[in-house]
Design a protein around this motif. Structure first.
Motif, PDB file in Angstrom:
ATOM      1  N   UNK A  47       0.952  -0.973   0.238  1.00 36.94           N
ATOM      2  CA  UNK A  47      -0.169   0.208   0.341  1.00 36.94           C
ATOM      3  C   UNK A  47       0.753   1.369   0.479  1.00 36.94           C
ATOM      4  N   UNK A  48       0.291   2.134  -1.120  1.00 34.13           N
ATOM      5  CA  UNK A  48       1.187   3.793  -0.876  1.00 34.13           C
ATOM      6  C   UNK A  48       1.050   4.374   0.229  1.00 34.13           C
TER       7      UNK A  48
ATOM      8  N   UNK B  85      -2.074   8.980 -13.305  1.00 32.38           N
ATOM      9  CA  UNK B  85      -1.855   8.533 -11.689  1.00 32.38           C
ATOM     10  C   UNK B  85      -3.216   8.093 -11.151  1.00 32.38           C
ATOM     11  N   UNK B  86      -2.836   7.359  -9.811  1.00 35.59           N
ATOM     12  CA  UNK B  86      -3.276   7.165  -8.713  1.00 35.59           C
ATOM     13  C   UNK B  86      -2.365   7.769  -7.518  1.00 35.59           C
ATOM     14  N   UNK B  87      -3.142   8.322  -6.314  1.00 34.00           N
ATOM     15  CA  UNK B  87      -1.619   9.082  -5.287  1.00 34.00           C
ATOM     16  C   UNK B  87      -3.026   8.472  -3.487  1.00 34.00           C
ATOM     17  N   UNK B  88      -1.212   8.999  -3.211  1.00 27.63           N
ATOM     18  CA  UNK B  88      -1.935   8.956  -1.190  1.00 27.63           C
ATOM     19  C   UNK B  88      -1.622  10.602  -1.065  1.00 27.63           C
ATOM     20  N   UNK B  89      -2.364  11.420  -0.711  1.00 25.31           N
ATOM     21  CA  UNK B  89      -0.990  12.380   0.133  1.00 25.31           C
ATOM     22  C   UNK B  89      -1.470  12.412   2.051  1.00 25.31           C
ATOM     23  N   UNK B  90      -0.421  12.687   2.844  1.00 29.45           N
ATOM     24  CA  UNK B  90      -0.701  13.137   4.027  1.00 29.45           C
ATOM     25  C   UNK B  90      -0.691  14.428   3.972  1.00 29.45           C
ATOM     26  N   UNK B  91      -1.161  15.440   4.900  1.00 28.35           N
ATOM     27  CA  UNK B  91      -0.720  16.624   4.851  1.00 28.35           C
ATOM     28  C   UNK B  91      -0.723  16.588   7.572  1.00 28.35           C
ATOM     29  N   UNK B  92      -0.047  16.882   8.012  1.00 25.38           N
ATOM     30  CA  UNK B  92       0.101  16.818   9.573  1.00 25.38           C
ATOM     31  C   UNK B  92       0.521  18.808   9.679  1.00 25.38           C
TER      32      UNK B  92
END
Length: 117
Positions: free
Chosen positions: A71-72, A110-117
């Motif tokens: 998993x990304x 494409x496909x993407x995963x993004x996190x922000x903190x």
């Protein structure tokens, strides 16, 4: 003053994916990373030791990308952990990980995963 170090469009080959063929054949991935980091000292000193060295950050990202994952989300989590452990003064940021040419029958970038903190 708010400041950040950014890495844009980092393209790497890696072997991430749910399907075994993805982990065997690999794919091209692209990352955009923003790390909120105090750069005031480096603004005065002009010394790389007074800031977050983006070349070192790229190497940390490369090392985490070299570890195959299904998993990304898992990959992004490892990158976040590695960067924030190396530089505890990172106060926030974002990581976007894009899989180019995913094995999906669709015309997409494409496909993407993004996190922000």
């Amino acid at each position: 003053m708010k400041s950040s170090i950014e890495i844009k469009g980092l393209r790497l080959f890696a072997r991430h994916g749910v399907f075994e063929e993805e982990r065997i054949n690999g794919n091209t991935f692209e990352l955009d990373v923003r790390l909120d980091y105090p750069i005031g000292k480096a603004m005065e000193s002009d010394d790389v030791t007074d800031t977050l060295n983006y070349a070192e950050a790229v190497e940390i990202i490369r090392q985490e990308m070299d570890i195959p994952s299904r998993l990304l989300e898992h990959v992004v989590g490892r990158i976040h952990k590695a960067l924030t452990e190396k530089w505890p003064d990172i106060s926030g940021g974002s990581i976007t990980l894009i899989k180019r040419n995913p094995p999906i029958p669709a015309d997409i970038d494409g496909t993407a995963v993004k996190i922000e903190w």
